[in-house]
Design a protein around this motif. Structure first.
Motif, PDB file in Angstrom:
ATOM      1  N   PRO A  89       6.236   3.998  -0.287  1.00 49.46           N
ATOM      2  CA  PRO A  89       6.156   2.969  -1.328  1.00 49.46           C
ATOM      3  C   PRO A  89       4.724   2.528  -1.625  1.00 49.46           C
ATOM      4  O   PRO A  89       4.380   2.282  -2.786  1.00 49.46           O
ATOM      5  CB  PRO A  89       6.980   1.809  -0.742  1.00 49.46           C
ATOM      6  N   ALA A  90       3.889   2.422  -0.586  1.00 55.24           N
ATOM      7  CA  ALA A  90       2.498   2.025  -0.811  1.00 55.24           C
ATOM      8  C   ALA A  90       1.759   3.083  -1.611  1.00 55.24           C
ATOM      9  O   ALA A  90       0.990   2.765  -2.526  1.00 55.24           O
ATOM     10  CB  ALA A  90       1.810   1.780   0.528  1.00 55.24           C
ATOM     11  N   ALA A  91       1.978   4.365  -1.285  1.00 54.79           N
ATOM     12  CA  ALA A  91       1.308   5.446  -1.997  1.00 54.79           C
ATOM     13  C   ALA A  91       1.735   5.508  -3.458  1.00 54.79           C
ATOM     14  O   ALA A  91       0.950   5.898  -4.328  1.00 54.79           O
ATOM     15  CB  ALA A  91       1.609   6.783  -1.321  1.00 54.79           C
ATOM     16  N   ALA A  92       2.981   5.107  -3.726  1.00 52.81           N
ATOM     17  CA  ALA A  92       3.493   5.152  -5.096  1.00 52.81           C
ATOM     18  C   ALA A  92       3.248   3.855  -5.860  1.00 52.81           C
ATOM     19  O   ALA A  92       3.623   3.742  -7.033  1.00 52.81           O
ATOM     20  CB  ALA A  92       4.991   5.450  -5.070  1.00 52.81           C
ATOM     21  N   GLY A  93       2.645   2.856  -5.207  1.00 48.45           N
ATOM     22  CA  GLY A  93       2.395   1.588  -5.870  1.00 48.45           C
ATOM     23  C   GLY A  93       3.638   0.732  -6.035  1.00 48.45           C
ATOM     24  O   GLY A  93       3.678  -0.147  -6.903  1.00 48.45           O
ATOM     25  N   GLU A  94       4.659   0.964  -5.202  1.00 47.65           N
ATOM     26  CA  GLU A  94       5.919   0.231  -5.311  1.00 47.65           C
ATOM     27  C   GLU A  94       6.141  -0.722  -4.134  1.00 47.65           C
ATOM     28  O   GLU A  94       7.257  -1.199  -3.919  1.00 47.65           O
ATOM     29  CB  GLU A  94       7.093   1.229  -5.359  1.00 47.65           C
ATOM     30  N   LEU A  95       5.091  -1.006  -3.405  1.00 45.84           N
ATOM     31  CA  LEU A  95       5.241  -1.784  -2.178  1.00 45.84           C
ATOM     32  C   LEU A  95       5.730  -3.205  -2.449  1.00 45.84           C
ATOM     33  O   LEU A  95       6.465  -3.779  -1.648  1.00 45.84           O
ATOM     34  CB  LEU A  95       3.900  -1.825  -1.432  1.00 45.84           C
ATOM     35  N   PHE A  96       5.332  -3.774  -3.597  1.00 49.30           N
ATOM     36  CA  PHE A  96       5.707  -5.160  -3.897  1.00 49.30           C
ATOM     37  C   PHE A  96       6.647  -5.246  -5.096  1.00 49.30           C
ATOM     38  O   PHE A  96       6.731  -6.290  -5.750  1.00 49.30           O
ATOM     39  CB  PHE A  96       4.449  -6.003  -4.151  1.00 49.30           C
ATOM     40  N   PHE A 131     -10.926   9.417   4.435  1.00 47.98           N
ATOM     41  CA  PHE A 131      -9.887  10.099   5.204  1.00 47.98           C
ATOM     42  C   PHE A 131     -10.494  11.149   6.138  1.00 47.98           C
ATOM     43  O   PHE A 131     -10.133  11.235   7.317  1.00 47.98           O
ATOM     44  CB  PHE A 131      -8.888  10.764   4.252  1.00 47.98           C
ATOM     45  N   VAL A 132     -11.423  11.937   5.619  1.00 44.46           N
ATOM     46  CA  VAL A 132     -12.065  12.969   6.440  1.00 44.46           C
ATOM     47  C   VAL A 132     -12.872  12.330   7.571  1.00 44.46           C
ATOM     48  O   VAL A 132     -12.848  12.806   8.716  1.00 44.46           O
ATOM     49  CB  VAL A 132     -12.960  13.870   5.576  1.00 44.46           C
ATOM     50  N   LEU A 133     -13.574  11.243   7.280  1.00 44.75           N
ATOM     51  CA  LEU A 133     -14.332  10.553   8.321  1.00 44.75           C
ATOM     52  C   LEU A 133     -13.405  10.030   9.415  1.00 44.75           C
ATOM     53  O   LEU A 133     -13.741  10.082  10.602  1.00 44.75           O
ATOM     54  CB  LEU A 133     -15.133   9.392   7.719  1.00 44.75           C
ATOM     55  N   VAL A 173     -11.583   0.749   5.089  1.00 41.42           N
ATOM     56  CA  VAL A 173     -12.214   1.231   3.854  1.00 41.42           C
ATOM     57  C   VAL A 173     -11.276   2.176   3.110  1.00 41.42           C
ATOM     58  O   VAL A 173     -11.143   2.105   1.881  1.00 41.42           O
ATOM     59  CB  VAL A 173     -13.549   1.929   4.177  1.00 41.42           C
ATOM     60  N   TRP A 174     -10.624   3.060   3.858  1.00 44.53           N
ATOM     61  CA  TRP A 174      -9.670   3.973   3.214  1.00 44.53           C
ATOM     62  C   TRP A 174      -8.541   3.192   2.547  1.00 44.53           C
ATOM     63  O   TRP A 174      -8.152   3.496   1.408  1.00 44.53           O
ATOM     64  CB  TRP A 174      -9.098   4.948   4.241  1.00 44.53           C
ATOM     65  N   LEU A 175      -8.000   2.189   3.240  1.00 46.49           N
ATOM     66  CA  LEU A 175      -6.927   1.387   2.662  1.00 46.49           C
ATOM     67  C   LEU A 175      -7.386   0.686   1.391  1.00 46.49           C
ATOM     68  O   LEU A 175      -6.647   0.622   0.393  1.00 46.49           O
ATOM     69  CB  LEU A 175      -6.444   0.350   3.677  1.00 46.49           C
ATOM     70  N   ALA A 176      -8.610   0.170   1.404  1.00 44.61           N
ATOM     71  CA  ALA A 176      -9.141  -0.512   0.227  1.00 44.61           C
ATOM     72  C   ALA A 176      -9.287   0.456  -0.941  1.00 44.61           C
ATOM     73  O   ALA A 176      -8.913   0.142  -2.086  1.00 44.61           O
ATOM     74  CB  ALA A 176     -10.492  -1.151   0.559  1.00 44.61           C
ATOM     75  N   MET A 177      -9.816   1.643  -0.656  1.00 48.63           N
ATOM     76  CA  MET A 177      -9.979   2.640  -1.718  1.00 48.63           C
ATOM     77  C   MET A 177      -8.647   3.063  -2.305  1.00 48.63           C
ATOM     78  O   MET A 177      -8.480   3.140  -3.531  1.00 48.63           O
ATOM     79  CB  MET A 177     -10.723   3.865  -1.177  1.00 48.63           C
ATOM     80  N   TYR A 178      -7.689   3.327  -1.420  1.00 45.90           N
ATOM     81  CA  TYR A 178      -6.402   3.777  -1.937  1.00 45.90           C
ATOM     82  C   TYR A 178      -5.680   2.639  -2.651  1.00 45.90           C
ATOM     83  O   TYR A 178      -4.972   2.863  -3.642  1.00 45.90           O
ATOM     84  CB  TYR A 178      -5.520   4.347  -0.835  1.00 45.90           C
ATOM     85  N   GLY A 179      -5.882   1.407  -2.184  1.00 45.92           N
ATOM     86  CA  GLY A 179      -5.301   0.271  -2.882  1.00 45.92           C
ATOM     87  C   GLY A 179      -5.857   0.132  -4.285  1.00 45.92           C
ATOM     88  O   GLY A 179      -5.116  -0.150  -5.238  1.00 45.92           O
ATOM     89  N   LEU A 180      -7.160   0.324  -4.433  1.00 45.92           N
ATOM     90  CA  LEU A 180      -7.769   0.271  -5.757  1.00 45.92           C
ATOM     91  C   LEU A 180      -7.264   1.421  -6.634  1.00 45.92           C
ATOM     92  O   LEU A 180      -7.093   1.247  -7.855  1.00 45.92           O
ATOM     93  CB  LEU A 180      -9.299   0.345  -5.630  1.00 45.92           C
TER      94      LEU A 180
END
Length: 314
Positions: free
Chosen positions: A47-54, A267-269, A302-309
């Motif tokens: 759901p988070a990856a698809a933008g349906e979390l909320f 992600f790679v880091l 940082v990864w979470l922030a980037m993917y959230g944006l």
């Protein structure tokens, strides 16, 4: 008056230890591995990856799914500890587990595990879509089969533990009716295999030459083979994530920066940083590795922030 005070003092019942039922209850909670419950947060991955979390009903359904997976995992842990109680007593760390230490009687562990194993699928059948119920029953059956026999089968044991992670990540999408990207499944599956193999490798390194190891397969796997597995899995996970991040799905990019593509760097880091602990043979439980290393936790944030944006298309 003094005599009366003395009599009252002697009349008071001596302070007793906590009731046995309370000790057993506390042991059951410990045996359910609360620290491991964080793995069930994977139900929010799709759901988070698809933008349906909320989206509407998503938080309530995902909270229920988290609770059901936690109950199933607790059932498996209790049955596993009851079955391995004698072997765990020979282990320098596992001998402190409540069942092995005698805090929770073996029959009680079996009984509570059995009740949880029945109630969780029953609740899923009543409250969740049929696909989620089937997945939960399959998860429970697979994990119990792992406790009974599959953990003694080379390679299959790695596949079963990895599949458990993948099932958690898949369940969130099924609960909300979200189509699952093939690259999402590949990244999640091989990312889980990377961490599982890294943990096995670390256990093999630490237990080398020691007696009393409770994981019998560690004597059959070679450290070279386990190193090959986690390196292969890390490579496939990175490749899958890159293809996932570059897959636009026909939706034009309108944000300030291509955050989804830029998240590949973080992600790679993260994979490279985790590999440091895997290579040293100190990669234990994944949640312990992440919480122990500030740099890895920062990269993850940082990864979470980037993917959230990227999901917000900001």
């Amino acid at each position: 008056m003094a005599d009366t005070a003395v009599l009252r003092q002697h009349a008071r019942p001596p302070r007793s230890a906590p009731p046995r039922a309370r000790r057993i209850l506390g042991g059951l909670v410990r045996a359910a591995r609360p620290r491991q419950w964080v793995k069930n947060v994977l139900v929010v991955a799709a759901p988070a990856a698809a933008g349906e979390l909320f989206s509407r009903h998503a938080p309530a359904r995902l909270a229920l799914l988290f609770a059901l997976f936690t109950a199933c995992a607790a059932a498996v842990y209790l049955v596993n500890d009851a079955r391995d109680a004698d072997a765990d007593r020979a282990h320098p760390v596992k001998r402190h587990r409540p069942v092995a230490a005698g805090q929770v009687p073996v029959p009680v562990a079996y009984a509570v595990g059995g009740v949880l194993g029945v109630l969780a699928p029953a609740a899923a059948a009543w409250l969740c879509p049929p696909a989620v119920c089937v997945l939960l029953i399959a998860y429970l059956g697979m994990q119990l089969a792992y406790c009974l026999c599959l953990k003694h089968v080379l390679v299959v044991d790695l596949a079963v533990v990895t599949t458990g992670f993948l099932m958690r990540a898949t369940a969130g999408g099924l609960a909300l009716g979200i189509p699952l990207s093939r690259w999402f499944l590949i990244t999640t599956g091989f990312g889980a295999l990377f961490m599982v193999a890294a943990k096995r490798y670390s256990e093999a390194v630490q237990m080398a030459g020691e007696n009393g190891a409770t994981r019998a397969l560690l004597t059959e796997y070679t450290t070279g083979y386990l190193r090959f597995v986690w390196q292969l899995a890390a490579g496939v996970a990175v490749l899958g994530y890159c293809l996932w991040a570059l897959e636009e799905g026909g939706v034009p990019h309108t944000g300030v920066l291509p955050w989804r593509q830029l998240s590949v760097v973080a992600f790679v880091l993260a994979i490279l940083r985790y590999a440091v602990f895997a290579d040293r043979g100190t990669a234990g439980e994944p949640e312990d590795v992440v919480l122990r290393d500030r740099a890895l936790a920062l990269i993850g944030a940082v990864w979470l922030a980037m993917y959230g944006l990227a999901v917000a298309d900001w």
